[in-house]
Design a protein around this motif. Structure first.
Motif, short mmCIF file in Angstrom:
data_model
loop_
_atom_site.label_atom_id
_atom_site.label_comp_id
_atom_site.label_asym_id
_atom_site.label_seq_id
_atom_site.Cartn_x
_atom_site.Cartn_y
_atom_site.Cartn_z
N GLU A 86 50.72 1.65 -4.28
CA GLU A 86 51.08 0.27 -3.98
C GLU A 86 52.10 0.20 -2.85
O GLU A 86 53.11 0.90 -2.85
CB GLU A 86 51.63 -0.42 -5.24
CG GLU A 86 51.75 -1.92 -5.02
CD GLU A 86 51.73 -2.71 -6.32
OE1 GLU A 86 51.24 -2.20 -7.34
OE2 GLU A 86 52.22 -3.86 -6.29
N VAL A 87 51.80 -0.65 -1.87
CA VAL A 87 52.69 -0.80 -0.71
C VAL A 87 53.91 -1.62 -1.12
O VAL A 87 53.77 -2.67 -1.73
CB VAL A 87 51.94 -1.48 0.45
CG1 VAL A 87 52.89 -1.74 1.61
CG2 VAL A 87 50.76 -0.62 0.89
N VAL A 88 55.10 -1.13 -0.79
CA VAL A 88 56.34 -1.81 -1.17
C VAL A 88 56.57 -3.02 -0.28
O VAL A 88 56.80 -4.13 -0.74
CB VAL A 88 57.53 -0.84 -1.04
CG1 VAL A 88 58.83 -1.55 -1.38
CG2 VAL A 88 57.34 0.38 -1.92
N ILE A 89 56.56 -2.76 1.00
CA ILE A 89 56.83 -3.81 1.99
C ILE A 89 56.11 -3.41 3.27
O ILE A 89 56.13 -2.25 3.67
CB ILE A 89 58.36 -4.01 2.20
CG1 ILE A 89 58.65 -5.10 3.24
CG2 ILE A 89 59.05 -2.70 2.58
CD1 ILE A 89 60.10 -5.57 3.27
N SER A 90 55.43 -4.35 3.90
CA SER A 90 54.74 -4.07 5.15
C SER A 90 54.81 -5.33 6.00
O SER A 90 53.99 -6.23 5.88
CB SER A 90 53.27 -3.69 4.89
OG SER A 90 52.56 -3.63 6.11
N ARG A 91 55.87 -5.40 6.81
CA ARG A 91 56.07 -6.59 7.62
C ARG A 91 55.77 -6.28 9.08
O ARG A 91 55.27 -5.21 9.41
CB ARG A 91 57.50 -7.14 7.45
CG ARG A 91 57.85 -7.38 5.97
CD ARG A 91 59.02 -8.31 5.78
NE ARG A 91 58.70 -9.66 6.24
CZ ARG A 91 59.27 -10.27 7.29
NH1 ARG A 91 60.24 -9.66 7.96
NH2 ARG A 91 58.90 -11.46 7.67
N GLY A 92 56.06 -7.20 9.97
CA GLY A 92 55.72 -6.97 11.36
C GLY A 92 56.26 -8.06 12.25
O GLY A 92 57.11 -8.84 11.84
N ALA A 93 55.74 -8.11 13.48
CA ALA A 93 56.25 -9.07 14.46
C ALA A 93 55.11 -9.45 15.41
O ALA A 93 54.15 -8.69 15.57
CB ALA A 93 57.40 -8.45 15.25
N PRO A 94 55.24 -10.62 16.05
CA PRO A 94 54.24 -10.99 17.06
C PRO A 94 54.21 -9.94 18.19
O PRO A 94 55.22 -9.28 18.44
CB PRO A 94 54.75 -12.33 17.59
CG PRO A 94 55.70 -12.84 16.57
CD PRO A 94 56.29 -11.63 15.92
N LEU A 95 53.07 -9.85 18.85
CA LEU A 95 52.91 -8.84 19.90
C LEU A 95 54.00 -8.94 20.96
O LEU A 95 54.50 -7.92 21.44
CB LEU A 95 51.52 -9.00 20.54
CG LEU A 95 51.09 -7.82 21.43
CD1 LEU A 95 50.99 -6.53 20.62
CD2 LEU A 95 49.78 -8.13 22.13
N ALA A 96 54.42 -10.17 21.31
CA ALA A 96 55.44 -10.34 22.35
C ALA A 96 56.74 -9.62 21.97
O ALA A 96 57.39 -9.02 22.83
CB ALA A 96 55.72 -11.82 22.58
N LYS A 97 57.12 -9.67 20.69
CA LYS A 97 58.33 -8.97 20.25
C LYS A 97 58.09 -7.46 20.30
O LYS A 97 58.97 -6.69 20.71
CB LYS A 97 58.71 -9.42 18.83
CG LYS A 97 59.92 -8.71 18.23
CD LYS A 97 61.22 -9.06 18.98
CE LYS A 97 62.42 -8.35 18.37
NZ LYS A 97 63.61 -8.47 19.24
N ALA A 98 56.89 -7.05 19.88
CA ALA A 98 56.56 -5.62 19.88
C ALA A 98 56.62 -5.03 21.28
O ALA A 98 56.94 -3.85 21.46
CB ALA A 98 55.16 -5.42 19.28
N LEU A 99 56.33 -5.86 22.28
CA LEU A 99 56.25 -5.35 23.67
C LEU A 99 57.58 -5.46 24.42
O LEU A 99 57.67 -5.09 25.59
CB LEU A 99 55.15 -6.10 24.44
CG LEU A 99 53.73 -5.94 23.89
CD1 LEU A 99 52.72 -6.68 24.76
CD2 LEU A 99 53.33 -4.47 23.78
N GLN A 100 58.63 -5.92 23.73
CA GLN A 100 59.95 -5.98 24.40
C GLN A 100 60.46 -4.56 24.68
O GLN A 100 60.21 -3.64 23.90
CB GLN A 100 60.98 -6.69 23.51
CG GLN A 100 60.82 -8.20 23.50
CD GLN A 100 61.90 -8.88 22.66
OE1 GLN A 100 62.75 -8.23 22.06
NE2 GLN A 100 61.85 -10.21 22.62
N ASP A 101 61.22 -4.43 25.78
CA ASP A 101 61.78 -3.11 26.14
C ASP A 101 62.58 -2.50 24.99
O ASP A 101 62.57 -1.29 24.78
CB ASP A 101 62.74 -3.25 27.34
CG ASP A 101 61.98 -3.45 28.63
OD1 ASP A 101 60.72 -3.34 28.61
OD2 ASP A 101 62.63 -3.70 29.67
N GLU A 102 63.32 -3.35 24.26
CA GLU A 102 64.26 -2.83 23.25
C GLU A 102 63.60 -2.53 21.91
O GLU A 102 64.26 -2.05 20.99
CB GLU A 102 65.39 -3.85 23.02
CG GLU A 102 66.21 -4.19 24.25
CD GLU A 102 65.56 -5.27 25.12
OE1 GLU A 102 64.52 -5.84 24.71
OE2 GLU A 102 66.08 -5.54 26.22
#
Lengths: 164, 422
Positions: free
Chosen positions: B211-227
């Motif tokens: 069972e997966v505990v937590i699996s979150r994420g972010a929009p692609l634009a955030k994923a592609l930020q330099d930082e």
């Protein structure tokens, strides 16, 4: 009340004495309860609670027994003693720490929502008839406290002499 | 017994922080005994394949932590700092809060650890070892603010459910790794990609192995930020286990739950990622202002993205007593999620008047900013110092608790400390 007027004066005297006795008994009882509460409140610090036991002795095994209560709280989980305590300890703390209960405050309905959420998403089993006993315990002992304004006064300030 | 007393009873004097593992083991075993001994009836109701969590032993995440850290929960581990502990420009390991949702992985083999990138919007599925990542992509180092979405939850009324964080579920440390965008581009991003999601190696509290505990994420634009990094180092060393060893997704300025720990899989999605704790009221707030305690339908809840403007007074520690002649140096940190903080003020008269502080620029985007001011006081007495940051869009911290929301997220009310002039 009208019935009383039909009784003889002797009966009335008897009744009056009884009422006086009752009032005195009640007064003593209230005194005892108030004293008890005051004692518990005031003695919270100095009595050898968990805290002092532990700071005196590094080994926590001393206090990790099953079903021991100090100041009305289960030594192992910190849950307060009360109807349904064993059910809550057995069902709730086998997956998560009792701290999750201790630091939250909900109405009976609010606690029910948490149980349903755990059943829907976290694998909590059906609690059967115990559910209402568990909810009674949580609602009685971990209910929301009176509100103190949009921001409460700062509390637990540990004053110290600033040296730097 | 008040809530504060009970919270206190979980703090350091109670449980010696060091050597908690032994205590934990004993108390877990006692819990199992209690479960089996007093209520065998439940055994029949436990799901088949259910393993009481106590059977697998957690390592002790308090090892090496500052002894003033506040333990909110130890199954799962949730620990926060006190504001005065966050005085360092770069938060050292011992003062970093811990927010775990499940059980930390044990016996991590970093040499054989792999990160697989896939999902319906990836051109291919590709697997990297940590050595591959280090060899193939350029490393970057950034100081990034990670703050728990529920930091400050304890301030809401009616009480919101969850760990009752006060001020210290935030830090700014230095992360080293490769840019997520470089790795995603190596895999290939399909044109329909809109979101990323992560998967970690932690175990669910209910003991079910898959069972997966937590699996979150972010929009692609955030994923592609330099930082946005896939990081292997925190403050120049291997990431400590409680913070995601050996690999962590780091997305500064957003709820820290977006920065997936013990990272072993990332997915490129053609829809908003729908892993556990992306849905319902988890890390979501109402899309419109609601009355305190109001029920909000799931479809009216929106995912938290950037964290709001906020600041802390990290010196002096609340409770300082000093003489009337003293010039008091006050300092702290300020941050504003995706934005920069443009001004910092303090008040010693409950918000009636404000004094402007010196405010440094961030070391890099998404790092917190240091501020300081020298204060003198007109007469003896009790004062509160309130701190208020304003972001570059002109949004300031509220002096009272901000809008209520069902899970008690985003409390960015002004931090307050008490001082006494004698």
């Amino acid at each position: 009340m009208k019935d009383h007027s039909t009784k003889s004066s002797k009966d009335q005297r008897h009744l009056f004495k009884g009422i006086i006795k009752g009032v005195i008994a009640l007064f003593i009882l209230i005194l005892l309860i108030t004293g008890g509460i005051l004692f518990l409140t005031l003695s919270n610090g100095p009595t050898p609670t968990l805290q002092t036991i532990n700071s005196n002795n590094e080994s926590p095994t001393l206090v990790s027994g099953n079903g021991q209560f100090v100041d009305g709280k289960d030594v192992e989980t910190g849950l307060v003693k009360g109807d349904g305590f064993e059910l809550v300890k057995a069902n709730c703390t086998s997956c998560h720490s009792s701290a999750l209960i201790l630091q939250n405050r909900f109405t009976r309905e609010g606690w029910k929502v948490k149980i349903e959420w755990m059943q829907e998403t976290q694998g909590l089993w059906d609690l059967g008839n115990n559910e209402s006993l568990i909810l009674d315990y949580l609602a009685a002992n971990y209910a929301p406290e009176a509100y103190v304004g949009r921001r409460a006064p700062l509390k637990d300030i540990e004053w110290y002499e600033l040296k730097e | 017994m008040s809530k504060a007393d009970e919270t206190k009873s979980l703090q350091s004097p109670n449980y010696p922080l060091q050597g908690r593992r032994g205590f934990l083991r004993k108390s877990i075993l006692a819990s199992i005994a209690a479960t089996l001994g007093t209520e065998i009836v439940h055994a029949s109701k436990m799901p088949i394949g259910y393993i009481p969590i106590g059977v697998s032993m957690q390592s002790n995440p308090m090892e090496g932590k500052n002894e003033e850290m506040i333990i909110r929960n130890e199954l799962p581990w949730n620990v926060e700092a006190k504001p005065h502990l966050l005085d360092d420009p770069i938060t050292p390991f011992d003062k970093i809060f811990i927010r775990n949702n499940g059980i930390m992985p044990e016996e991590v083999d970093a040499a054989n650890w792999t990160l697989t990138i896939g999902g319906e919007s990836a051109e291919q599925e590709k697997t990297y070892t940590i050595a591959d990542l280090k060899k193939k992509f350029k490393p970057y180092t950034y100081q990034l603010v990670l703050e728990c979405g529920g930091n400050g939850r304890a301030g809401f009324y009616p009480p919101a459910s969850g760990n009752q964080w006060e001020e210290g579920a935030v830090y700014c440390s230095e992360w080293t790794g490769v840019r997520l965008k470089d790795v995603l581009q190596d895999v290939g991003i399909k044109s329909d990609a809109v979101y990323i999601g992560y998967y970690g190696a932690d175990k669910h509290l209910n003991g079910k192995p898959d069972e997966v505990v937590i699996s979150r994420g972010a929009p692609l634009a955030k994923a592609l930020q330099d930082e946005t990094l896939i990081a292997w180092a925190l403050n120049g060393k291997d990431i400590p286990l409680p913070h995601g060893y050996p690999l962590r997704l780091v997305c500064g300025g957003w709820p820290a739950s977006v920065s997936g720990k013990w990272l072993h899989k990332l997915v490129l999605r053609n829809q908003v990622h729908d892993g556990p704790k992306m849905m319902g009221d988890a890390y979501r707030v109402p899309a419109y202002p609601v009355a305190p305690g109001q029920k909000v339908p799931d479809e009216d809840m929106k995912i938290i993205e950037s964290m709001p403007v906020k600041s802390l007074i990290t010196y002096p520690k609340s409770g300082a007593i000093f003489g009337l002649e003293k010039k008091l140096q006050v300092r702290g940190k300020a941050w504003a999620g995706e934005l920069e903080v443009s001004s910092m003020e303090v008040s010693t008269d409950f918000g009636a008047t404000w004094k402007k502080c010196d405010l440094k620029a961030p070391v890099n985007r998404l790092a917190w900013q240091e501020w300081s001011i020298e204060l003198s006081f007109p007469k003896k007495g009790y004062y509160e110092i309130w701190a208020k940051a304003t972001d570059r869009e002109g949004t300031a911290q509220p002096m009272v608790i901000p809008g209520w929301n069902p899970k008690g997220y985003l409390n960015n009310a002004c931090h307050r400390i008490a001082v006494k002039v004698s």
